[in-house]
Enzyme design. Sequence first.
Site, PDB file in Angstrom:
ATOM      1  N   GLY A   9       0.839  -1.184   0.000  1.00 49.08           N
ATOM      2  CA  GLY A   9       0.000   0.000   0.000  1.00 49.08           C
ATOM      3  C   GLY A   9       0.873   1.232   0.000  1.00 49.08           C
ATOM      4  N   CYS A  10       0.425   2.261   0.660  1.00 50.08           N
ATOM      5  CA  CYS A  10       1.179   3.517   0.734  1.00 50.08           C
ATOM      6  C   CYS A  10       2.503   3.292   1.448  1.00 50.08           C
ATOM      7  CB  CYS A  10       0.344   4.561   1.480  1.00 50.08           C
ATOM      8  SG  CYS A  10       1.212   6.117   1.720  1.00 50.08           S
ATOM      9  N   PHE A  11       3.581   3.758   0.852  1.00 51.92           N
ATOM     10  CA  PHE A  11       4.894   3.528   1.463  1.00 51.92           C
ATOM     11  C   PHE A  11       5.071   4.267   2.776  1.00 51.92           C
ATOM     12  CE2 PHE A  11       6.433   6.150  -2.429  1.00 51.92           C
ATOM     13  CZ  PHE A  11       5.943   7.353  -1.925  1.00 51.92           C
TER      14      PHE A  11
END
Length: 174
Positions: A9-11
């Site tokens: 997902g979002c880093f």
Amino acid sequence: MKTFVLGGGCFWCLDAVYQMTRGVESVVSGYTGGALPNPTYEQICTGMTGHAEVVAVTFDETIIPEDIILDMFFVQHDPTTLNRQGHDVGTQYRSVMYFSDAEQEIAFKAAIERNQPLWADPIVTEVSAQEKIYPAEYYHQDFYAQRPEVGYCQVIINPKIAKVRKHYAAWLTA
């Protein structure tokens, strides 16, 4: 030192947890897995580049075992949703592990098998050969530590940190 390239997902979420993990020497947020050279965040957000948001986690395996790094990965995101983490939807948010050699490929596949019993649905995490990693823009690096008061950090990242802390508190520095 070993480096694992992981996307969940979002880093910002992965970065936040690994930045506070004992034995982790560095975490670099970036993009990989697509064909576009030197992509920007704006290009990645379109979902058209083929790249995933990833972190390159470099750690000292004499301090923290690789299995802990990998098991933390499966706790902090939902590896059973294809191309999605919460409200973040698109191939850029896929669950993915990029291996640099056969040893890592084996370790990654073993981690999936080891963690599957924790999930009711099948793990869909992609295991692929590592490609060139393009570091994300400077403002994405160490995002949580620089801006913990931001709404995304409060609403999305803090619960993930709490979940990891519940299972791996002994490995966290904060």
